[in-house]
Write a protein that holds these residues in place. Sequence first.
Motif, PDB file in Angstrom:
ATOM      1  N   SER A  70       0.802  -1.223   0.000  1.00 49.97           N
ATOM      2  CA  SER A  70       0.000   0.000   0.000  1.00 49.97           C
ATOM      3  C   SER A  70       0.835   1.274   0.000  1.00 49.97           C
ATOM      4  CB  SER A  70      -0.921   0.019   1.227  1.00 49.97           C
ATOM      5  OG  SER A  70      -1.787  -1.088   1.231  1.00 49.97           O
ATOM      6  N   GLU A 122      -2.225  10.554   3.835  1.00 51.91           N
ATOM      7  CA  GLU A 122      -3.441  10.174   3.115  1.00 51.91           C
ATOM      8  C   GLU A 122      -3.358   8.727   2.651  1.00 51.91           C
ATOM      9  OE1 GLU A 122      -3.508  13.192   0.104  1.00 51.91           O
ATOM     10  OE2 GLU A 122      -3.934  14.769   1.574  1.00 51.91           O
ATOM     11  N   ALA A 123      -2.204   8.313   2.145  1.00 54.10           N
ATOM     12  CA  ALA A 123      -2.009   6.926   1.714  1.00 54.10           C
ATOM     13  C   ALA A 123      -2.114   5.977   2.909  1.00 54.10           C
ATOM     14  CB  ALA A 123      -0.663   6.770   1.009  1.00 54.10           C
ATOM     15  N   ARG A 126      -5.753   5.370   3.696  1.00 53.09           N
ATOM     16  CA  ARG A 126      -6.339   4.412   2.747  1.00 53.09           C
ATOM     17  C   ARG A 126      -5.870   2.987   3.070  1.00 53.09           C
ATOM     18  NH1 ARG A 126      -4.999   8.656  -0.663  1.00 53.09           N
ATOM     19  NH2 ARG A 126      -3.129   7.571  -1.433  1.00 53.09           N
ATOM     20  N   ALA A 130      -8.254  -0.282   4.188  1.00 57.50           N
ATOM     21  CA  ALA A 130      -8.264  -1.513   3.397  1.00 57.50           C
ATOM     22  C   ALA A 130      -7.750  -2.726   4.170  1.00 57.50           C
ATOM     23  CB  ALA A 130      -7.419  -1.316   2.134  1.00 57.50           C
TER      24      ALA A 130
END
Length: 140
Positions: A70, A122-123, A126, A130
């Motif tokens: 990710s 931000e990543a 996410r 997930a």
Amino acid sequence: MDCELCHGAGGRLLWQNGLCRVVAVDDPVLPGFLRVVLNRHVREMTDLPAVERDRLMAVVFAVEAHVRQSLEPDKMNLASLGNMTPHLHWHVIPRWRDDRHYPDPVWAAPRHASPAPAARAEAAARMAAALPAALAAFSG
């Protein structure tokens, strides 16, 4: 017994099963820093039966793989110290060459005061969202 990981999640709860839980540390300096925490109080890996050690490490490795895929960090750090909190838990820490502590451990004094890039945070959000799907095989 006054153990913070027995009485609290140890971070923002992202996922759990009967054996362990994954929590986000939510440190703005180290986006993506997660912990895999055993759900009951055990001090050392060798205190667990072999089958539980294997199940716990399978979750740790799946979390590491998810974070790597990710976030694409420069390096991953896995650590089980427990000196301050002697309750079995693993730190899963993505590292970048520009993070405040790199290449030193995250517990060392910072080398600079630059913040983590906003896109990295931000990543990491996410990635955390997930994570339950990535660990679906370990649920139940």
